[in-house]
Design a protein around this motif. Structure first.
Motif, PDB file in Angstrom:
ATOM      1  N   ALA A   5     117.003 133.163  39.845  1.00 21.83           N
ATOM      2  CA  ALA A   5     116.639 134.074  38.752  1.00 21.83           C
ATOM      3  C   ALA A   5     116.834 135.527  39.187  1.00 21.83           C
ATOM      4  O   ALA A   5     117.328 136.365  38.422  1.00 21.83           O
ATOM      5  CB  ALA A   5     115.194 133.838  38.319  1.00 21.83           C
ATOM      6  N   ARG A   6     116.453 135.834  40.440  1.00 27.16           N
ATOM      7  CA  ARG A   6     116.634 137.197  40.960  1.00 27.16           C
ATOM      8  C   ARG A   6     118.107 137.584  40.987  1.00 27.16           C
ATOM      9  O   ARG A   6     118.489 138.667  40.550  1.00 27.16           O
ATOM     10  CB  ARG A   6     116.062 137.320  42.374  1.00 27.16           C
ATOM     11  N   LEU A   7     118.944 136.674  41.470  1.00 28.55           N
ATOM     12  CA  LEU A   7     120.375 136.961  41.546  1.00 28.55           C
ATOM     13  C   LEU A   7     120.987 137.141  40.162  1.00 28.55           C
ATOM     14  O   LEU A   7     121.831 138.019  39.958  1.00 28.55           O
ATOM     15  CB  LEU A   7     121.093 135.847  42.317  1.00 28.55           C
ATOM     16  N   GLU A   8     120.596 136.323  39.212  1.00 30.16           N
ATOM     17  CA  GLU A   8     121.115 136.446  37.843  1.00 30.16           C
ATOM     18  C   GLU A   8     120.689 137.773  37.220  1.00 30.16           C
ATOM     19  O   GLU A   8     121.494 138.475  36.601  1.00 30.16           O
ATOM     20  CB  GLU A   8     120.641 135.278  36.983  1.00 30.16           C
ATOM     21  N   ALA A   9     119.425 138.130  37.380  1.00 34.78           N
ATOM     22  CA  ALA A   9     118.937 139.394  36.833  1.00 34.78           C
ATOM     23  C   ALA A   9     119.633 140.580  37.497  1.00 34.78           C
ATOM     24  O   ALA A   9     120.002 141.553  36.827  1.00 34.78           O
ATOM     25  CB  ALA A   9     117.421 139.495  37.006  1.00 34.78           C
TER      26      ALA A   9
ATOM     27  N   MET B 172     116.931 147.607  32.155  1.00 36.46           N
ATOM     28  CA  MET B 172     115.740 147.925  32.942  1.00 36.46           C
ATOM     29  C   MET B 172     114.847 146.693  33.072  1.00 36.46           C
ATOM     30  O   MET B 172     114.241 146.466  34.117  1.00 36.46           O
ATOM     31  CB  MET B 172     114.964 149.084  32.306  1.00 36.46           C
ATOM     32  N   PHE B 173     114.771 145.890  32.021  1.00 39.25           N
ATOM     33  CA  PHE B 173     113.987 144.668  32.084  1.00 39.25           C
ATOM     34  C   PHE B 173     114.593 143.696  33.096  1.00 39.25           C
ATOM     35  O   PHE B 173     113.874 143.069  33.868  1.00 39.25           O
ATOM     36  CB  PHE B 173     113.871 144.014  30.703  1.00 39.25           C
ATOM     37  N   ALA B 174     115.925 143.595  33.117  1.00 41.36           N
ATOM     38  CA  ALA B 174     116.593 142.728  34.099  1.00 41.36           C
ATOM     39  C   ALA B 174     116.301 143.209  35.514  1.00 41.36           C
ATOM     40  O   ALA B 174     116.070 142.384  36.416  1.00 41.36           O
ATOM     41  CB  ALA B 174     118.096 142.686  33.837  1.00 41.36           C
ATOM     42  N   ALA B 175     116.284 144.512  35.729  1.00 43.62           N
ATOM     43  CA  ALA B 175     115.960 145.060  37.050  1.00 43.62           C
ATOM     44  C   ALA B 175     114.514 144.707  37.431  1.00 43.62           C
ATOM     45  O   ALA B 175     114.227 144.370  38.584  1.00 43.62           O
ATOM     46  CB  ALA B 175     116.169 146.571  37.067  1.00 43.62           C
ATOM     47  N   TYR B 176     113.617 144.782  36.462  1.00 42.73           N
ATOM     48  CA  TYR B 176     112.215 144.412  36.695  1.00 42.73           C
ATOM     49  C   TYR B 176     112.107 142.934  37.059  1.00 42.73           C
ATOM     50  O   TYR B 176     111.410 142.566  38.009  1.00 42.73           O
ATOM     51  CB  TYR B 176     111.393 144.737  35.447  1.00 42.73           C
TER      52      TYR B 176
END
Length: 71
Positions: free
Chosen positions: A47-51, A16-20
């Motif tokens: 960073a968005r793509l990695e998350a 969920m943190f990665a989605a945030y």
């Protein structure tokens, strides 16, 4: 220096943190791009793509595990 926002709690779950992080970094990348900060926008987009990749990978693993348990 800006203070850390305290009006909302961050997710405790890593997925969920990665989605945030994917959501907020995408927004920051857009704002950076609009203000001519192309290098910063690029880094934030990475960073968005990695998350997002972390989120999707974990969701796929969870779905596979649930399928294996039901068979």
């Amino acid at each position: 220096m800006m203070n850390k926002p305290t009006d909302h709690a961050l997710p405790d779950d890593p997925v969920m943190f990665a989605a945030y992080v994917a959501s907020i970094s995408g927004e920051l990348a857009r704002i950076s791009r609009e203000n001519g900060l192309s290098t910063l926008a690029y880094i934030l987009e990475m960073a968005r793509l990695e998350a997002r990749n972390i989120t999707l990978t974990e969701q796929d693993a969870s779905a596979e595990q649930q399928t294996a348990q039901t068979n």
